[in-house]
Design an enzyme around this catalytic site. Structure first.
Site, PDB file in Angstrom:
ATOM      1  N   ALA A 269       0.977  -1.219   0.133  1.00 33.46           N
ATOM      2  CA  ALA A 269       0.006   0.099  -0.162  1.00 33.46           C
ATOM      3  C   ALA A 269       0.981   1.243   0.151  1.00 33.46           C
ATOM      4  O   ALA A 269       2.078   1.112   0.123  1.00 33.46           O
ATOM      5  CB  ALA A 269      -0.856   0.089   1.247  1.00 33.46           C
ATOM      6  N   ASN A 272      -0.148   8.227   0.330  1.00 37.32           N
ATOM      7  CA  ASN A 272      -0.260   9.322  -0.413  1.00 37.32           C
ATOM      8  C   ASN A 272      -1.236  10.411   0.568  1.00 37.32           C
ATOM      9  O   ASN A 272      -2.030   9.688   1.265  1.00 37.32           O
ATOM     10  CB  ASN A 272      -1.080   9.319  -1.666  1.00 37.32           C
ATOM     11  CG  ASN A 272      -0.147   8.288  -2.387  1.00 37.32           C
ATOM     12  OD1 ASN A 272       0.908   7.976  -2.730  1.00 37.32           O
ATOM     13  ND2 ASN A 272      -1.207   7.072  -2.718  1.00 37.32           N
ATOM     14  N   GLU A 305      -0.071   2.642   7.126  1.00 40.41           N
ATOM     15  CA  GLU A 305      -0.167   3.797   6.193  1.00 40.41           C
ATOM     16  C   GLU A 305      -0.590   4.880   6.985  1.00 40.41           C
ATOM     17  O   GLU A 305      -0.399   6.122   6.673  1.00 40.41           O
ATOM     18  CB  GLU A 305      -1.177   3.345   4.945  1.00 40.41           C
ATOM     19  CG  GLU A 305      -0.707   2.251   4.262  1.00 40.41           C
ATOM     20  CD  GLU A 305       0.844   2.093   3.851  1.00 40.41           C
ATOM     21  OE1 GLU A 305       1.477   3.115   3.562  1.00 40.41           O
ATOM     22  OE2 GLU A 305       1.277   0.956   3.648  1.00 40.41           O
ATOM     23  N   HIS A 308       1.901   6.762   8.940  1.00 44.93           N
ATOM     24  CA  HIS A 308       2.881   7.361   8.017  1.00 44.93           C
ATOM     25  C   HIS A 308       2.475   8.983   8.074  1.00 44.93           C
ATOM     26  O   HIS A 308       3.125   9.744   7.669  1.00 44.93           O
ATOM     27  CB  HIS A 308       2.753   6.961   6.409  1.00 44.93           C
ATOM     28  CG  HIS A 308       3.890   5.868   6.300  1.00 44.93           C
ATOM     29  ND1 HIS A 308       5.084   6.160   6.450  1.00 44.93           N
ATOM     30  CD2 HIS A 308       3.760   4.814   5.694  1.00 44.93           C
ATOM     31  CE1 HIS A 308       5.898   5.054   6.284  1.00 44.93           C
ATOM     32  NE2 HIS A 308       5.221   4.426   5.623  1.00 44.93           N
ATOM     33  N   GLU A 327      10.101   4.523   7.305  1.00 43.73           N
ATOM     34  CA  GLU A 327       9.684   2.903   7.345  1.00 43.73           C
ATOM     35  C   GLU A 327      10.206   2.164   8.781  1.00 43.73           C
ATOM     36  O   GLU A 327       9.138   1.648   9.097  1.00 43.73           O
ATOM     37  CB  GLU A 327      10.236   2.233   6.217  1.00 43.73           C
ATOM     38  CG  GLU A 327       9.881   2.736   4.687  1.00 43.73           C
ATOM     39  CD  GLU A 327       8.260   3.031   4.606  1.00 43.73           C
ATOM     40  OE1 GLU A 327       7.684   2.463   5.316  1.00 43.73           O
ATOM     41  OE2 GLU A 327       7.910   3.788   3.686  1.00 43.73           O
TER      42      GLU A 327
HETATM   43  N1  ARG Z   1       5.831   3.555   1.427  1.00 40.99           N
HETATM   44  C1  ARG Z   1       5.051   2.461   1.068  1.00 40.99           C
HETATM   45  C2  ARG Z   1       4.852   1.710   2.378  1.00 40.99           C
HETATM   46  O1  ARG Z   1       5.619   1.100   3.198  1.00 40.99           O
HETATM   47  C3  ARG Z   1       5.648   1.430   0.283  1.00 40.99           C
HETATM   48  C4  ARG Z   1       6.038   1.854  -1.242  1.00 40.99           C
HETATM   49  C5  ARG Z   1       6.945   1.190  -1.945  1.00 40.99           C
HETATM   50  N2  ARG Z   1       6.906   1.583  -3.339  1.00 40.99           N
HETATM   51  C6  ARG Z   1       7.813   1.213  -3.996  1.00 40.99           C
HETATM   52  N3  ARG Z   1       7.845   1.289  -5.332  1.00 40.99           N
HETATM   53  N4  ARG Z   1       9.002   0.413  -3.748  1.00 40.99           N
HETATM   54  O2  ARG Z   1       3.888   1.879   3.206  1.00 40.99           O
HETATM   55 ZN    ZN Z   2       5.695   2.482   4.914  1.00 44.01          ZN
END
Ligand code: ARG
Ligand code: ZN
Length: 869
Positions: A269, A272, A305, A308, A327
């Site tokens: 996921a 955004n 998410e 974040h 992360e």
């Molecule tokens: N930021 C996202 C998450 O950890 C993961 C996005 C990863 N996308 C990628 N193209 N590697 O929740």
């Molecule tokens: Zn993440």
């Protein structure tokens, strides 16, 4: 070409952390106009840019057809800018530059699932982290450029839903059967958090009032038939919002929060701002269609998410080397949230099992890298278990050391100092230090070096002096690229138990030593140290790394009797499980006799009681590690067939040593209403069914088939299906056909149907090919590829025989079509060098032969690293 404005890309395409430079221009605001047509999409962008430092004005762009560019209202002629496949640069740009571009892109044929792409018949979505936005328009696409986004989205009315980040400020007709919306996001954000969605979707609505009194509209968008499967996610979202207020003092900051589900997504996921986009596998949850494990995962990814929003969005990363800043912290937060949802011990067991099965092997092989790498070719290759899971462990260690209150003071300081900024790992550790008053700077070592530390411990009891001395020693395997490896701070949570009575002892540790044991935790931050416990009146058994207080490989010379003791008397559920795991590893990897383990596990004092009290923990204590995990513990002359044989023998011994127990469990346990208890009961009954099959009584297949047909629960149905299919039961074919007929239109359930067959222990190249040629197999949908590949890889004997061709073939095919997924799948072969000959040379030759055939940075970087051992 002047490249001073962004990290230097050298001829070999490696980017280095040390080369970081501030952007020469910032973007105060951006106005976007995205007009989607069947055969192309027009993107108009207006950027209000302000010079910050000397240098060219650089806009990154990939696969964009430039139609026109203006600076401060003047059209630029072709000789007034430089354009290559990666960027557009303008020399001598004015201090204040309004850049207007018009480009054409092709989301309808974008198979890489990056930027804006057609995700299925009537849905366009975006994925811009880390570098997808440059595939939508020319932009300084780097996380330290934050801007205010206003977005107009226009499309045919066959797409009723037009979404972007922020508040809807306008909507209307656009002529010729088209319509539009305009969205304004009040919060400054980097481009990787931009999202828009164009499609035909239904919506589940709810609302939430924050601790500040803000009324937030909550919306989950999915296909009409899936809306009923969105309720668990909606509850988890509201729960996460409350949890972040209570545990971190962080309320939500916008008036709406939208989640969109798509079946074509490379990862789990994406966070955004105010408009999360989710793989359906991480949002749809329903006992009839998805398993208990999948339901737990949905809740944790929803939380991840959501969390974040503060750790990632309000405070973001200065550059992509800092990925673990957002992360690692966000995974730690979602793991803590999940510990509150179910048995905390079981959540910890499951998280550590993932860490040990994926991060430890990664960190011991050719793909090893620090949680914060200092160089990369393709940043997409660094969304790894090390960045995510080891990153989370570093935060957990600091939180353990500080305790609740000080950790909270530290995070409060972080939010106060850096809200609205793009920062580094150093900034995070400095804020935690300042807020808590405890110097944590030595934890930066964890972020900066690779490898799993080895923690060697030795205990010595002196009955006359009534002392117990514990000697500790840490070391790291030498790494060619990181010559100056240092000792890391290791919080060692420990307890002593009276060996005769099983009682836990009160600890008195000697103050002579630099760090005292405080609240059961000793901070070991030297190469070597000794702790002395006094007043120890009887022979103790020490339990180390309780709740896995540090991500290290512990070596302690436990006898099997002591492990059996801990399995029985440890009050820390995680360490009970660890003791069982160590016993099993002794049997399977060190040829210990199985009897002590079998006696311990079948002791009437252990499981029969736990089965009622905490069925989920009981099910975990019966875990026998997967063949793949066992293989990852072997560094040379690895023979997958031998591991398989030994593991099967042990399972059969477990089945036979509890004669009546399994049937009894199967017949008497009833799933209660409470989900986590029910999940435990279902897990136990499925284990029991497997064990009965191993006892060789064929009537178990009738039970399994009955369970398969009558249940309305996917964990029960799938558990039964596995027993039938993997044992080639007479009912297997009928069950598979029934499953297919029942779930044909349900992609997530069908993923399980593919997985079960691919994971057949006796799968062959032909049986796998039959699956990949099935009309429902789809190379455009990563979930389906992962179902078959993941299933195949459940049996390393298969992976390392015909599986090699399977994975190499996929990497070759996906190299162009979807390099993110291609690179990831190829990693299934990353431990080729541990194989016994002749397999080792065979696989090596296959990998070498692939080298000249791949072009993407993703696949080539992974392949080069894999071959660099
Ligand atoms: N930021 C996202 C998450 O950890 C993961 C996005 C990863 N996308 C990628 N193209 N590697 O929740
Ligand atoms: Zn993440």
């Amino acid at each position: 070409m002047n490249i001073a404005a962004h990290p230097v890309v050298e001829a070999d395409q490696t980017v280095y952390l040390k080369d970081y430079q501030k952007p020469s221009f910032l973007v105060d605001s951006i106005q976007l106009d995205i007009q989607v047509f069947d055969d192309k999409t027009h993107v108009y962008a207006k950027l209000d840019m302000q010079r910050q430092t000397a240098g060219d004005l650089v806009l990154l762009g990939r696969d964009l057809q430039l139609q026109s560019i203006k600076v401060n209202g003047q059209v630029l002629a072709e000789n007034e800018y430089q354009l290559d496949t990666e960027q557009l640069s303008i020399a001598n740009a004015p201090e204040h530059a309004v850049i207007e571009t018009h480009v054409i892109i092709h989301p309808e044929s974008n198979t890489q699932l990056e930027g804006l792409y057609l995700a299925g018949g009537d849905l366009f979505v975006t994925q811009n982290e880390p570098e997808g936005f440059r595939k939508i328009t020319f932009y300084p696409d780097r996380p330290d450029v934050l801007s205010v986004f206003t977005t107009r989205v226009e499309a045919d009315k066959k797409f009723p839903v037009l979404l972007a980040n922020g508040n809807l400020i306008e909507a209307g007709e656009a002529g010729e059967g088209r319509h539009y919306t305009v969205w304004q996001d009040p919060t400054k954000k980097p481009a990787y958090l931009f999202a828009c969605v164009i499609g035909d979707l239904a919506v589940l609505k709810d609302s939430y009032v924050t601790s500040e009194g803000r009324n937030v509209a909550l919306e989950i968008y999915a296909e009409e038939k899936d809306i009923a499967k969105c309720h668990i996610a909606m509850e988890a979202l509201k729960h996460s919002m409350r949890w972040d207020e209570e545990h971190y003092g962080r309320p939500y900051d916008l008036d709406n929060y939208m989640i969109v589900a798509t079946s074509a997504f490379n990862m789990g996921a994406m966070e955004n701002k105010g408009l999360n986009i989710f793989n359906t596998s991480c949002v749809l949850a329903d006992e009839e269609y998805t398993t208990d494990a999948a339901i737990m995962r949905v809740q944790s990814v929803i939380a991840h998410e959501y969390f974040h929003n503060w750790t990632g969005n309000r405070i973001t990363c200065r550059d992509w080397f800092q990925l673990c800043l957002k992360e690692g912290l966000t995974v730690f937060r979602d793991q803590s949230f999940s510990e509150d949802l179910q048995s905390a011990a079981v959540q910890r067991i499951d998280d550590v099992a993932v860490l040990k099965a994926h991060q430890f092997p990664e960190d011991s092989g050719p793909l090893s890298h620090p949680p914060r790498p200092d160089h990369f070719v393709e940043i997409n290759n660094f969304y790894t278990a090390t960045v995510y899971e080891k990153g989370a462990e570093i935060n957990r260690m600091m939180a353990t050391l500080l305790g609740k209150e000080k950790f909270r003071a530290g995070t409060d300081e972080y939010f106060k100092r850096h809200d609205g900024q793009a920062v580094t790992v150093e900034d995070w550790v400095a804020a935690l230090t300042a807020g808590s008053g405890v110097d944590l700077s030595s934890f930066l070592i964890w972020y900066n070096q690779p490898g799993t530390p080895k923690l060697e411990a030795q205990g010595e009891y002196d009955a006359t002096a009534q002392t117990y001395r514990l000697s500790l020693k840490q070391s790291l395997k030498a790494h060619p690229k990181y010559p100056n490896l240092k000792a890391v701070p290791i919080p060692v949570a420990l307890a002593l138990f009276n060996k005769a009575s099983g009682e836990q002892l009160v600890l008195n540790s000697d103050a002579l030593f630099e760090n005292a044991v405080k609240d059961g935790v000793y901070l070991f931050d030297q190469d070597e140290a000794v702790i002395e416990f006094t007043g120890v009146k009887a022979q103790p058994v020490v339990s180390l790394l309780r709740s896995f207080s540090a991500p290290v490989n512990l070596e302690f010379n436990y006898s099997d009797e002591e492990l059996a003791f801990l399995l029985q008397y440890e009050t820390n559920g995680f360490n009970q499980w660890q003791a069982a795991q160590s016993l099993v590893e002794n049997i399977l990897l060190k040829d210990h006799d199985a009897q002590i383990y079998l006696d311990a596990i079948s002791s009437p004092k252990l499981l029969p009681q736990l089965v009622c009290k905490d069925p989920l923990l009981a099910s975990r204590l019966l875990d026998v590690p997967a063949e793949g995990y066992l293989g990852s513990r072997i560094d040379e002359n690895y023979n997958p067939a031998m591991i398989q044989e030994k593991r099967n023998a042990l399972l059969t011994a477990v089945a036979l040593s509890f004669t009546g127990f399994w049937k009894n469990i199967y017949q008497t346990l009833e799933a209660p209403a409470e989900f986590s208890q029910a999940m435990g009961v279902r897990a136990l009954k499925n284990i029991a069914l497997n064990m009965m099959a191993r006892q060789g009584d064929e009537s178990v297949f009738d039970l399994a088939f009955e369970q398969f047909k009558t249940t309305q629960n996917m964990s029960e149905r799938l558990g039964a299906l596995k027993v039938l299919v993997w044992n080639d039961a007479p009912q297997a074919k009928e069950a598979l056909a029934d499953f297919y007929a029942r779930f044909k239109g349900e992609a997530l359930s069908m993923d399980q149907w593919f997985m079960v067959q691919a994971a057949h222990p006796k799968a062959t190249a032909e049986s796998i090919q039959a699956l990949t040629q099935h009309p429902d197999y789809d190379l455009k949908v990563p979930n389906r590829i992962r179902a078959v590949s993941g299933g195949l890889n459940a049996n390393p004997v298969n992976t390392w025989s015909f599986g090699v061709q399977h994975f190499i073939g996929l990497a070759k095919y996906l190299d162009e079509k979807n390099p993110i997924v291609g690179s990831r799948l190829l990693q299934a072969l990353s431990r080729w060098y541990t194989l016994a000959e002749p397999q080792r040379s065979v696989v090596k030759a296959e990998l070498e032969a692939l080298k000249p055939q791949v072009k993407s940075k993703n696949v080539s970087e992974t392949l080069n690293s894999m071959l660099s051992v």
